[in-house]
Design an enzyme around this catalytic site. Structure first.
Site, PDB file in Angstrom:
ATOM      1  CG  ASN A 132      13.289  38.255  45.855  1.00 37.10           C
ATOM      2  OD1 ASN A 132      13.127  38.267  47.076  1.00 37.10           O
ATOM      3  ND2 ASN A 132      14.181  37.465  45.257  1.00 37.10           N
ATOM      4  CG  ASP A 133       8.159  41.093  43.937  1.00 40.16           C
ATOM      5  OD1 ASP A 133       8.610  40.124  43.282  1.00 40.16           O
ATOM      6  OD2 ASP A 133       7.232  40.971  44.767  1.00 40.16           O
ATOM      7  CB  SER A 140      19.582  36.888  37.285  1.00 37.21           C
ATOM      8  OG  SER A 140      20.168  35.669  37.698  1.00 37.21           O
ATOM      9  CG  ASN A 142      22.718  33.386  37.274  1.00 42.05           C
ATOM     10  OD1 ASN A 142      23.086  33.261  38.442  1.00 42.05           O
ATOM     11  ND2 ASN A 142      21.894  32.533  36.693  1.00 42.05           N
ATOM     12  CB  THR A 187      75.212  36.308  35.009  1.00 43.79           C
ATOM     13  OG1 THR A 187      76.560  35.887  34.748  1.00 43.79           O
ATOM     14  CG2 THR A 187      74.995  37.689  34.390  1.00 43.79           C
ATOM     15  CG  HIS A 188      74.713  31.655  35.840  1.00 43.90           C
ATOM     16  ND1 HIS A 188      73.963  30.575  35.456  1.00 43.90           N
ATOM     17  CD2 HIS A 188      74.961  32.362  34.702  1.00 43.90           C
ATOM     18  CE1 HIS A 188      73.772  30.603  34.145  1.00 43.90           C
ATOM     19  NE2 HIS A 188      74.363  31.688  33.667  1.00 43.90           N
ATOM     20  CB  SER A 318      67.596  39.292  66.297  1.00 44.78           C
ATOM     21  OG  SER A 318      67.756  38.156  67.110  1.00 44.78           O
ATOM     22  CE  LYS A 324      70.338  38.301  61.988  1.00 43.99           C
ATOM     23  NZ  LYS A 324      69.406  38.607  60.900  1.00 43.99           N
ATOM     24  CD  GLU A 331      62.934  39.473  56.102  1.00 44.45           C
ATOM     25  OE1 GLU A 331      64.066  38.976  56.285  1.00 44.45           O
ATOM     26  OE2 GLU A 331      62.256  39.949  57.048  1.00 44.45           O
TER      27      GLU A 331
END
Length: 466
Positions: A132-133, A140, A142, A187-188, A318, A324, A331
């Site tokens: 600390n010192d 801090s 903070n 689209t869509h 798989s 597969k 993914e």
């Protein structure tokens, strides 16, 4: 030889592993918060040690710290930044608010290692350097923790942005390679006017490039440091020149462009810069999910899907279906990005959870920011190297789907009008014939006119075809 030693703090004595460089407050945190088993990210350890190193240097220059002790702290901090003592940083990110346990973990490790450098045994009651010192002088939790968050993100910024730009460059390479592949636009998820596969990939590249710019722009706010505000922003217990000296010293040590805070109280209270940076990474994740999903759609099948691109086969897909192969890198990227989006939500919630002079949620905010960077760097790198680089175009399938696309009739709108175009499209679909066959049969165009206007490649270049 005993396996533990006794350390003391303001609450009294506690047993600590004999060889541990940390002390009493770290040990209490380990006992109090056995939550996740997670430890601080390397970026956090590096940034905290760098702050302590800078503080020791500044205080030696100011004549406030014994030079021999200060040099021992500096050497110990250098060892930590080099990764020599990573195993000594043991506090769970889910802990007491603000990050006092993280700060004291760093202070204790540095103090004990500095004492060893000075020739003292770790259990010597006469060891001179105090966590600390001396190590925490004029600091801090903070102001050190928010400064460490900023430095840790900046430390990995180039690594993240470089990976994003590398992905963009590989997508751009594919855009050039696939520029001759004319295919059905969608689209869509329904048939639309033609595009070139290269145009699709060019769009991906540009989106990723914009995200890289966005991340760098958001990171600029992190360069403004509030170190020197100490507990609340007043700078109590810090030398009047400490803040400015610390910013300069941290710039020297890190090679980063760093700036003084324009308001230490704001720097203590607000996590908005970190929230903004998090949001830029979330936006990248949104882009990447969209691209990964397009890769999965475009490669779907192969027999019963679009099958317009082929992704590298990196592992069997798989345990029961022979032969597969799945789009595993896309993914993976989705999963990584969903995780990053969750991290961003935690950062956002933590950012708004501060009260008055302090945000006490900084430990989890820090952990999530560093995790976002870690996950994005790894996920983007793997997706680039193991997927994008090896993508190939299925020109035959793209041409086959395009030939069946009745929406090509859109190019005839300026000539025959929308209603006649709809009539032609419906009849072509119902009779399983081409747009050209129907429009010529109805006498709306000659075969030569139809060939000229229905040139799919020209359609991808825009303009009016009459």
């Amino acid at each position: 030889m005993t396996n533990s030693r006794i350390e003391r703090d303001s609450l009294g004595e506690i047993s600590v592993p004999a060889g541990a460089l940390y002390g009493a407050q770290t040990m209490r945190a380990v006992h109090n918060f056995p939550i996740s088993g997670l430890k601080p990210y390397r970026a956090f350890v590096w940034s905290m040690a760098t702050i302590k190193q800078a503080a020791a240097m500044v205080h030696m220059d100011l004549g406030l710290l014994d030079r021999e002790w200060g040099e021992a702290i500096v050497l110990a901090a250098q060892e930590i930044t080099e990764g020599r003592w990573d195993g000594q940083f043991v506090v769970d990110p889910f802990q007491a608010g603000a990050g006092t346990s993280h700060n004291m973990n760093t202070n204790e490790v540095l103090a004990n290692r500095a004492n060893q450098i000075l020739g003292y045994q770790i259990d010597d009651p006469g060891k001179p350097v105090h966590p600390n010192d001396h190590v925490n002088m004029a600091q801090s939790t903070n102001d050190t923790i928010p400064t460490a968050i900023r430095l840790g993100c900046l430390w990995r910024l180039d690594e993240l942005v470089d990976e994003v730009y590398r992905l963009a460059a590989e997508l751009r390479t594919k855009a050039v390679e696939f520029d001759d592949v004319v295919k059905s636009g969608r689209t869509h998820l329904q048939d639309a006017v033609p595009v070139r596969l290269g145009q699709e990939f060019g769009g991906y590249a540009r989106a990723v490039e914009h995200d890289a710019v966005r991340i760098r722009r958001a990171a600029e706010g992190l360069r403004r440091l509030g170190i020197g505000g100490t507990a609340t922003g007043t700078g109590l217990n810090a030398h009047p020149t400490y803040h400015a000296r610390m910013v300069r010293k941290l710039s020297e040590l890190t090679g980063l462009d760093l700036y003084e805070s324009d308001d230490l109280f704001e720097s203590m209270q607000s996590m908005a810069d970190a929230v903004d940076f998090s949001a830029s990474m979330r936006t990248l994740a949104v882009t990447l999910v969209r691209i990964a999903n397009d890769f999965r759609l475009l490669s779907s099948g192969p027999a019963t899907g679009l099958d317009e691109i082929h992704l590298p086969a990196v592992q069997p897909g798989s345990s029961i279906m022979p032969g597969k192969v799945n789009p595993v890198l896309a993914e993976m990227l989705n999963m990584a990005c969903f995780h990053v989006m969750g991290n961003d939500l935690a950062v956002m919630l933590a950012g708004q959870a501060g009260q008055l002079e302090l945000n006490v949620m900084m430990p989890i905010l820090a952990h999530n920011l560093f995790e976002m960077m870690q996950v994005l760097i790894g996920a983007v790198r793997s997706f680039t190297d193991k997927c994008v680089v090896g993508v190939t175009a299925n020109r035959e399938k793209a041409a086959g789907w395009l030939a069946k696309n009745t929406i090509l009739v859109t190019a005839l709108n300026p000539v025959i009008g929308y209603l006649k175009g709809a009539e032609v499209a419906k009849e072509a679909m119902a009779s399983n014939r081409t747009i050209k066959e129907v429009v010529v049969e109805k006498g709306y165009l000659t075969a030569k006119e139809a060939d000229r206007i229905l040139d799919a490649r020209k359609m991808t270049e825009g303009g009016i075809h009459i």
